[in-house]
Design a protein around this motif. Sequence first.
Motif, short mmCIF file in Angstrom:
data_model
loop_
_atom_site.label_atom_id
_atom_site.label_comp_id
_atom_site.label_asym_id
_atom_site.label_seq_id
_atom_site.Cartn_x
_atom_site.Cartn_y
_atom_site.Cartn_z
N UNK B 578 -20.91 18.39 56.07
CA UNK B 578 -21.41 17.84 57.33
C UNK B 578 -20.34 17.21 58.20
N UNK B 579 -19.19 16.91 57.64
CA UNK B 579 -18.15 16.32 58.45
C UNK B 579 -17.11 15.66 57.61
N UNK B 580 -16.21 14.96 58.25
CA UNK B 580 -15.15 14.30 57.52
C UNK B 580 -14.98 12.88 58.05
N UNK B 581 -14.06 12.15 57.40
CA UNK B 581 -13.81 10.78 57.83
C UNK B 581 -12.30 10.56 57.94
N UNK B 602 -18.08 14.55 62.71
CA UNK B 602 -19.01 15.58 62.19
C UNK B 602 -18.40 16.97 62.29
N UNK B 603 -18.81 17.83 61.39
CA UNK B 603 -18.37 19.22 61.44
C UNK B 603 -19.19 19.93 62.51
N UNK B 604 -18.82 21.19 62.81
CA UNK B 604 -19.57 21.96 63.79
C UNK B 604 -21.02 22.10 63.33
N UNK B 605 -21.88 22.03 64.23
CA UNK B 605 -23.32 22.17 63.97
C UNK B 605 -23.90 20.95 63.25
N UNK B 606 -23.08 19.88 63.09
CA UNK B 606 -23.59 18.63 62.51
C UNK B 606 -23.34 17.49 63.48
N UNK B 640 -27.64 17.91 60.36
CA UNK B 640 -27.45 19.13 61.14
C UNK B 640 -28.06 18.95 62.53
N UNK B 641 -27.43 19.59 63.54
CA UNK B 641 -27.96 19.50 64.92
C UNK B 641 -29.22 20.36 65.02
N UNK B 662 -28.09 42.74 67.15
CA UNK B 662 -29.52 42.56 67.41
C UNK B 662 -30.17 41.89 66.21
N UNK B 663 -31.10 41.03 66.46
CA UNK B 663 -31.76 40.31 65.36
C UNK B 663 -32.09 38.90 65.80
N UNK B 664 -32.50 38.08 64.79
CA UNK B 664 -32.87 36.70 65.11
C UNK B 664 -31.71 35.78 64.75
N UNK B 665 -31.31 34.96 65.65
CA UNK B 665 -30.19 34.03 65.43
C UNK B 665 -30.64 32.60 65.69
N UNK B 666 -30.12 31.68 64.80
CA UNK B 666 -30.39 30.25 65.02
C UNK B 666 -29.18 29.67 65.73
N UNK B 667 -29.35 29.19 66.89
CA UNK B 667 -28.22 28.68 67.67
C UNK B 667 -28.47 27.20 67.96
N UNK B 668 -27.38 26.39 67.78
CA UNK B 668 -27.47 24.95 68.01
C UNK B 668 -27.94 24.68 69.43
N UNK B 669 -28.86 23.77 69.55
CA UNK B 669 -29.43 23.45 70.86
C UNK B 669 -28.35 23.06 71.84
#
Lengths: 329, 751
Positions: B578-581, B602-606, B640-641, B662-669
Amino acid sequence: MGLKRYFAEKICMYLASMFTAITLNFVIIRLIPGNPAEVLKELLRQQAISVGVVEFVEEYIREFGLDKDIATQFIYYLVQLLHGNLGVSMTRFPVTVQELIARHLPWSIGLLGVSCIISFALGTLLGAFLGWSRNSRIAQGLYYLALYLSLTPYYLLALILVYLFVFLIPLFPFSGGYSISVSGGLNYILDILWHSTLPALSVVLSSAGGWALSMRAFMVNVLGEDFLRLAKAKGLKPARIFRLYALRNAILPQTTGLALSIGNIVAGSLLVEVIFAYPGMGWLLFQAISCLDYTMIQGIFLITVTAVLTSIFIIELLYPLIDPRIRYS
Amino acid sequence: MRSHTFPLALLIVISIGISGFSVTPIHLIKAQEVYPREETLYVDIDEGRVLTPDLWNPFLWGCYRSQGLRQWVKEELFYLNWENGTIIPWLAEGYEISPDYKKITIYVRKGVKWSDGVPFTAKDIEFTFKMLKEHASVWLLWSMDVNATIADVRAINNYTVVFYLRKPDPHAFYRFFVARIGEAIPIVPKHIWEGKDPLKFKNYPPVFTGPYRLVKASETEFVYERRDDWWATEVFGVKPAPKYIIAVWYGPEEKRIMAMARHKRDAICDISVSGYLTLRGLNPYVVAWYKEAPYAYVPAGCARYLKLNRNKYPWNITEVRWALSLAIDRDEIIRIAYEGSTTKVPTLFETVKSLMPYLVTIEDLLKEYNTTEYNPEKAKEILEKLGFKKGSDGIWVTPKGTRLEATLITLSPFIEFQRIAMVLAAQLQRFGIDVSIKNLDWGPAVSAIVTGKYDMAVWFICGCVVDPYITLDTIRAGWPHPEFNETVSKLKALRPEDPEFKKLFRDAMAIWLKHLPDIPLVNSRKLIAFDTYYWTNWPTTDNPYIQPFCWLQNFLFVLLRIKPARQTLTILAEPAEGGSTTPEPGVYKYTTGESITITATPAEEFEFDYWELDGVRISEERTITITMEKSHTLVAHFRPLPKYTLTIVVYPSEGGTTSPPAGIHKIVAGKSITVTVSAAPGYRFKHWVLDGEVVSKETSYTITMDKDHVLEAHLEAVAPIAMYMWIGVAVVVVIIAIGILVYYRRRRKTY
């Protein structure tokens, strides 16, 4: 003088010496200025106990028979000795003297006994070499080294060793006879050896010089003897002359010295024990003398005197084996 | 020529053998360390080598105490803090003394347990005192006093015990139940001691109530482990920081200094000033009570004085004693014998804080009788008035015609006393008294004093730190002055709180000062060195929470206050991806009290959620600062975002491909994503349709994910005729080109 008579004479001497020592042990202790009851009374006061001090002194004197006349005390002392009872420590009550000696004596014998033998062997060999080749440069250098070591105060030598091998180069432990964290088995034995190395080294270094110097003197005397000239004239090999003619004759007085030093082993070495915080009889004796613990002092002196007399007795019995002159005379 | 090869070779072989034998086991042994240094406290054994390490019966003479028994194995009903004179109720929570001083009631604290888990109750106290009474003898410490003072003891219930005294004794409470300089009467567990002969029972391994249990014991080393089931942890919520305590005897001061210079011990009980300064040069982490001179804790409870044989002429003359006092330069004693580490003491009472309310009442008397004055001229006048004359050798001659000579006894085990004696002897010699020092061991010295075979002695008096009665009682034992004796007897019947007590104390001191039976010299001092490398928060003048004596019972409170010098900070990221410090997740050591700033990334998407310190949510800021007063575990929580669904469809499906496919993708808001289409052969891209509406005819389309979307890539097939037409054109062009080529070649041949 036949061998039988020789042995009988030595046994009689041994018994007479023992009785004299036991008697002197009893008398001398009581000549030390002071009264053990008063010492304990002062200790009692330090505990802020003021009530019952008079009764304390009376009971103490009664308990240890200090109120009896000296002859009665002596007879009582001898009877107890015959029963193998060295009594109860006056200041470590109710611990018995036997128990305390049994706990401390092995450490002293282990450390001082081994280091005494090593130092005797090293010193004697060094002395023999110094006497045998006294004109060589190596021998002269070693002679000064032995002289220096024998004259260096023990506490200074020991502190230098501690500074070098404990503080500057931490090779050895700071204190104790063994690491408390090490339990039985080989490691325990190695641990004891590790702890005893530096104290032993200090004892060896400080006493080997003395042994070497005395052996050198004996050797030089022997080298002037006629039988040695004869041996050389016969064309014997130098190594053979050294071993069988010079060394064997010069070592006789050294062995007597070794027997006498047994006393030091049994009585412990206070300085070794203090500087290296090593267990042993020295501290026990020091504490006993400080607090006038009569029974303890008597016990330790008795063990020491017995050890010295017995070792001298054994050496004297062995003399006919070492020195054929006694056997044939 | 003599051969020296043989003896020399033998010598070398033996030497190599010995040295090889000595060094071999070192590495094997070094691996045996089982007590982590950062969790272990190393303390001096004050009493030297312990001859009876298995004797833990506190009522026996042979039992050692400063190896840990007194400080952290056994506990007291009440402790006295000299620093502020307060009584700290510990195993007991209160007491009552009847107005006629004939009854003392002790209220036992609830929740106290012995180290074997059995509850500590009033029955144990009752048993202990009854046992002492029953076996009252000189061989059992305290028992004679207990038997002489206490008529009966009864446990009313588990938490109340009542003592009935034989006669009124206002001082019995402090004497029996409060640990002052020495310890109070130890309480032992009934369930262990019942049926045992207290004169023979060794009590090994010991069962007491303290926070540490004995693990191993040898003559020079004692190992203790912290009891995590210690009653006070439950009752008071306290716990000593060191997991292990190792009490060691290292031998002489030089070795103890070397050990602390190497951080191998944390507390040294009393060293010389020069030793301390050397140590501080080698180890800058070392501290003592004072930062600067006198460094030592002064006064330490036992005043040093010159004891005089008052049965001997001329020391039986009060004026001579005063002359002697005036001839002593105490400043010089402090400067030379103590290297400046102590102070003068005007009476036999040390100037401890808890005695000050009494000592202020005699301030005017001390002005009249200045016991610390150095005035050899005045001393000379006094002696001359008495008829003393100086001889030709500079030594006084008494009116009886004898030379003024004195044997000064000192105790050989204590270097401090020998130093005082040497300075004192030089001063008195200078003044005209021929002094010879007799350096005696403890036993002979006490005996010489008791039998009167001395003139003077450098001595000490470990008196009181609560009220002055005990010291006065000790003084009268050695000074049978009728008036003084009567005053002290009256004092005995009063409690210190009684207004008459101070008045009687003043009266007693007036008598004492007038006659000056003994000559006070200096306060005792203890230079206790602490190493702050592994443990901090030691008692010092900046932080004087209790006396620093590591060999006395109050050291328990030092144990409760010291902290590890370095604290552990464990940083974790949750979840790990989820990320680093900054600093990165891991285990770090920081100095106690240090402030640390930690930032979470935070890491990407977090996204960063919150900080959790030792299980407690503390902040939602990405950057926090924590102070390392103790070890902590810090967790950076990430979450996660939120995401939306992007459905990519290609029409027709064989018409081409997209990137992403083509297909279903979950993309960060909120994220923008570019979709690119590639047409398959025979197809061409037509347009993009987003959520049913045509939005673009470019092959790439960027969409921002503000909600769920459906993106369609529409493609169309290209018509085949067009291809043939182009092939035809190409054929015609080729034929024309060939025709032109052929025409020109023929024309060249013609010419």
